[in-house]
Design an enzyme around this catalytic site. Structure first.
Site, mmCIF file in Angstrom:
data_model
loop_
_atom_site.group_PDB
_atom_site.id
_atom_site.type_symbol
_atom_site.label_atom_id
_atom_site.label_comp_id
_atom_site.label_asym_id
_atom_site.label_seq_id
_atom_site.Cartn_x
_atom_site.Cartn_y
_atom_site.Cartn_z
ATOM 1 C CB CYS A 24 64.475 -38.215 48.538
ATOM 2 S SG CYS A 24 64.732 -39.863 49.176
ATOM 3 N N PRO A 25 67.358 -39.007 46.944
ATOM 4 C CG PRO A 25 68.849 -40.776 46.392
ATOM 5 C CD PRO A 25 67.807 -39.815 45.798
#
Length: 85
Positions: A24-25
């Site tokens: 993430c992200p």
């Protein structure tokens, strides 16, 4: 964690993004960029290993207006399916 939506059997993607190994992200950012490469109504398949994508991709679809079709478990990764609005 939200309920997991299972993708329908026999679903066929128009394009596949391999985001395995990304954290993430990055899977979501790559998904946003990749969906611009397909036409409206086509399906993008995202291959991912980041468990956060289970919340990120459906949430982004709801905000962006794309249809989240669900996910499928595979050997060590998850397949996410998104129909472009």
């Amino acid at each position: 964690m939200s309920d997991i939506k299972k993708a329908p059997d026999g679903i066929t993607a128009n394009r596949t993004l391999d985001a395995k190994g990304l954290s993430c992200p990055m899977p979501l950012l790559r998904t946003k960029k990749e969906i611009e490469k397909i036409k409206s109504g086509e399906i993008l398949e995202v291959l991912g290993t980041d468990p956060g994508s289970r919340n990120d991709i459906p949430g982004w679809c709801a905000r962006a207006g794309h249809e989240y079709l669900g996910e499928k478990e595979d050997s060590g990764f998850i397949r996410f399916y998104v129909r472009k609005k």
